[in-house]
Design a protein around this motif. Structure first.
Motif, PDB file in Angstrom:
ATOM      1  N   PHE A   1      37.933   2.440  -5.247  1.00 18.38           N
ATOM      2  CA  PHE A   1      37.822   3.884  -5.458  1.00 18.38           C
ATOM      3  C   PHE A   1      39.041   4.442  -6.190  1.00 18.38           C
ATOM      4  O   PHE A   1      38.927   5.413  -6.953  1.00 18.38           O
ATOM      5  CB  PHE A   1      37.614   4.607  -4.128  1.00 18.38           C
ATOM      6  N   CYS A   2      40.210   3.833  -5.974  1.00 18.11           N
ATOM      7  CA  CYS A   2      41.405   4.267  -6.715  1.00 18.11           C
ATOM      8  C   CYS A   2      41.238   3.983  -8.210  1.00 18.11           C
ATOM      9  O   CYS A   2      41.596   4.818  -9.057  1.00 18.11           O
ATOM     10  CB  CYS A   2      42.647   3.565  -6.186  1.00 18.11           C
ATOM     11  N   HIS A   3      40.691   2.810  -8.544  1.00 18.20           N
ATOM     12  CA  HIS A   3      40.418   2.482  -9.952  1.00 18.20           C
ATOM     13  C   HIS A   3      39.423   3.470 -10.548  1.00 18.20           C
ATOM     14  O   HIS A   3      39.613   3.977 -11.654  1.00 18.20           O
ATOM     15  CB  HIS A   3      39.860   1.057 -10.070  1.00 18.20           C
ATOM     16  N   VAL A   4      38.350   3.750  -9.806  1.00 23.08           N
ATOM     17  CA  VAL A   4      37.327   4.673 -10.288  1.00 23.08           C
ATOM     18  C   VAL A   4      37.913   6.073 -10.469  1.00 23.08           C
ATOM     19  O   VAL A   4      37.561   6.798 -11.408  1.00 23.08           O
ATOM     20  CB  VAL A   4      36.133   4.706  -9.317  1.00 23.08           C
ATOM     21  N   GLY A   5      38.828   6.444  -9.556  1.00 25.91           N
ATOM     22  CA  GLY A   5      39.419   7.777  -9.629  1.00 25.91           C
ATOM     23  C   GLY A   5      40.215   8.036 -10.888  1.00 25.91           C
ATOM     24  O   GLY A   5      40.397   9.191 -11.295  1.00 25.91           O
TER      25      GLY A   5
ATOM     26  N   VAL B   1      32.499   6.077 -16.529  1.00 27.81           N
ATOM     27  CA  VAL B   1      33.028   5.172 -17.551  1.00 27.81           C
ATOM     28  C   VAL B   1      33.353   3.809 -16.941  1.00 27.81           C
ATOM     29  O   VAL B   1      33.259   2.776 -17.604  1.00 27.81           O
ATOM     30  CB  VAL B   1      34.276   5.788 -18.218  1.00 27.81           C
ATOM     31  N   TRP B   2      33.711   3.793 -15.667  1.00 29.01           N
ATOM     32  CA  TRP B   2      34.114   2.545 -15.021  1.00 29.01           C
ATOM     33  C   TRP B   2      32.995   1.499 -15.066  1.00 29.01           C
ATOM     34  O   TRP B   2      33.263   0.301 -15.028  1.00 29.01           O
ATOM     35  CB  TRP B   2      34.532   2.802 -13.573  1.00 29.01           C
TER      36      TRP B   2
ATOM     37  N   THR C   1      34.772  -5.969 -15.017  1.00 29.41           N
ATOM     38  CA  THR C   1      35.470  -6.350 -13.779  1.00 29.41           C
ATOM     39  C   THR C   1      35.157  -5.377 -12.658  1.00 29.41           C
ATOM     40  O   THR C   1      34.845  -5.778 -11.524  1.00 29.41           O
ATOM     41  CB  THR C   1      36.988  -6.402 -14.017  1.00 29.41           C
ATOM     42  N   LEU C   2      35.221  -4.068 -12.963  1.00 30.55           N
ATOM     43  CA  LEU C   2      34.936  -3.065 -11.940  1.00 30.55           C
ATOM     44  C   LEU C   2      33.468  -3.096 -11.535  1.00 30.55           C
ATOM     45  O   LEU C   2      33.134  -2.924 -10.352  1.00 30.55           O
ATOM     46  CB  LEU C   2      35.316  -1.674 -12.440  1.00 30.55           C
TER      47      LEU C   2
END
Length: 554
Positions: free
Chosen positions: A448-452, A458-459, A464-465
């Motif tokens: 969720f931090c990556h998505v944020g 776009v993620w 990888t995501l």
């Protein structure tokens, strides 16, 4: 290994001496180093085999001949022995770990047989009884004469007793009880010490409890209470202190063993309930604890567990009722006070929650459970900055720096504040831990931090995501397929589907989470994954269902 012969050995290694006749370990200054029975056995096996390497399998067979344990238990036992010897694993003086092979004593070992004498008497650590002189040794004359006299008196007593038995029944129950108390005094003492360490609710003490319960089982393999205690300690180790996953299965096995040995033992069913909880089987856990209360209606621990479990599934009235019953038996029980505070948090009664949590911390200032719950008190109210300060202060203490519960609380607070980089760093440390529960929390929060940091969806263009999202979805679906009825698993699925803009699936699992007892409205409403749904009428209707449920429970 540990042969049951009559020859005892004095092992001299480095600056220490182990005497198997006296059962002592002393240093050069003559000071005795107290060792628990399992640590003593482990050291003895290593010394006996020195300088050879002893494999993990051989050590487990020698130290725990009548118990089922895994490699992790052995590692913890070696760790405790090293601590007692003040031996540094990074630069060992006594015990060396050989990767993939086992352990050995690296100091030079001088083994000297100890001659038995007629007047000597040695203590058997396994039975706490004295052993007669070895075969072939003569007793002194005064002992022979005394023994002959005693034997004559004994025979006279037996004859009189037989004559009296015809008219006066012996108090068989009292005799049996006295004999039993004498025979089992040592293992009962170890068992009570194990309970004492278990109820201190600290990681190191819980390891001592596991050690003591295993020692009791080694001495008395039919003692059902010891298996129940071992099950509880394994479960607590997983739930609170980052114990290995294999302890979940060991906890269930030990509880089943306790019940098999003594079907009416309330402790066994209570332990089984706690083991079920760690597997995510909440309804089964409630039923097991209710069965324990059928066996023993005033069982405070089972009452506390039922209260906690009812809160987990959102049945707050029943949770409060059972908690009140438990506190009537002990109004100053810190864990029950924490559970009451958590119920108040779920009911949005924050002032009452603060009062009982502060009382719990006054009773036990180093309680991890109470400190973590106080952090959740802040988070549940949306006081994320205060939660950050709370957890940061806890983590500044040297004894708490590796505490994963505090680390997760801090990461969660940073995430809700939008500090994604800080939250991500903390999530990575959780993912790198050896605790599966914290690993999973770290992976979910890290995702969720990556998505944020991305805009909208776009993620999903990041392979990888996208793969990570699918991995997380599969994990939580598998958890539910295996019988887990945790609301947190359903909430995780709702958040994951929301992050992919799948409103239909997201709301389906959100409804399930609410029905399973997820009632923390602020954690749902403020979660960034729901940002696109929060204004939708259907989503607001779900949030209003939480309010209605809480109101009905008050």
């Amino acid at each position: 290994m540990l042969k049951d012969g009559t020859i005892n050995i004095r092992y001299q290694f480095a600056d220490l001496t182990l005497n198997t006749q006296l059962g002592t370990l002393v240093n050069q200054q003559g000071e005795e180093i107290k060792l628990p029975w399992l640590s003593y056995r482990l050291l003895w096996v290593l010394l006996e085999a020195s300088p050879a390497i002893v494999s993990q399998r051989e050590l487990i067979a020698a130290v725990w001949p009548d118990a089922v344990v895994g490699d992790e238990t052995l590692k913890q036992r070696v760790k405790l022995l090293r601590r007692a010897l003040q031996d540094d694993a990074a630069a060992p003086r006594y015990i060396e770990a050989i990767r993939g092979r086992g352990y050995r004593i690296i100091a030079n070992v001088d083994a000297t047989p100890i001659a038995e004498t007629g007047q000597s008497s040695r203590l058997a650590l396994a039975t706490d009884t004295h052993i007669s002189p070895s075969k072939g040794s003569n007793y002194p004359l005064y002992w022979k004469m005394t023994s002959l006299g005693l034997l004559t008196l004994l025979m006279l007593f037996v004859c009189v007793a037989l004559l009296m038995s015809a008219s006066v029944p012996l108090q068989k129950t009292q005799q049996t009880t006295a004999q039993s108390a004498t025979a089992h005094s040592f293992d009962n003492e170890l068992y009570q010490k194990g309970l004492d360490y278990y109820h201190r609710y600290r990681a190191e003490d819980n390891l001592h409890a596991i050690d003591l319960f295993q020692s009791v089982i080694a001495l008395s393999p039919q003692k059902a209470e010891a298996y129940a205690g071992l099950s509880d300690a394994y479960s607590q180790g997983v739930y609170q202190f980052n114990g290995p996953t294999e302890w979940q299965t060991l906890a269930i096995d030990a509880a089943y063993k306790a019940i098999a040995l003594q079907p009416d033992l309330a402790l066994g069913y209570k332990s089984l309930g706690l083991a079920y909880y760690n597997k995510g089987w909440l309804v089964k856990a409630i039923n097991a604890n209710l069965k324990a209360l059928d066996k023993h209606s005033q069982f405070a621990e089972a009452m506390a567990n039922v209260s906690y479990l009812y809160r987990e599934i959102g049945q707050l009235k029943q949770a409060l009722s059972w908690n009140s019953k438990a506190l009537q038996l002990d109004s100053n029980h810190s864990v029950n006070l924490v559970h009451r505070g958590l119920i108040y948090i779920a009911l949005n009664q924050y002032l009452q929650a603060e009062g009982v949590l502060n009382k719990a911390l006054q009773l036990q200032p180093d309680s991890q459970l109470a400190s973590t719950s106080m952090g959740q008190w802040y988070i549940s109210q949306g006081l994320y900055q205060q939660a950050v300060s709370h957890y940061q202060q806890l983590l500044t203490k040297p004894t708490n720096q590796a505490n994963l519960a505090f680390t997760y609380g801090l990461a969660q607070a940073h995430y809700y504040l939008g500090d994604y980089q800080l939250a991500q760093q903390l999530a990575q440390s959780l993912s790198a831990s050896n605790n599966p529960q914290r690993q999973q929390q770290g992976q979910l929060l890290g995702f969720f931090c990556h998505v944020g940091t991305q805009s909208d969806s776009v993620w999903q263009q990041d392979a990888t995501l996208a793969a990570k999202w699918q991995q997380l979805i599969s994990h939580y679906l598998n958890q539910q397929a295996s019988g887990s009825d945790r609301g947190s698993d359903s909430l995780a699925l709702a958040m994951l589907y929301a992050s992919a803009n799948d409103s239909s699936q997201s709301q389906r699992f959100l409804i399930q989470a609410i029905n399973q007892g997820v009632l923390q409205r602020s954690l749902i409403e403020d979660h960034p994954s729901f940002a696109l749904q929060v204004a939708e009428p259907q989503f607001q209707q779900l949030l209003s269902e939480i309010d209605k449920h809480i109101l009905a429970q008050q």
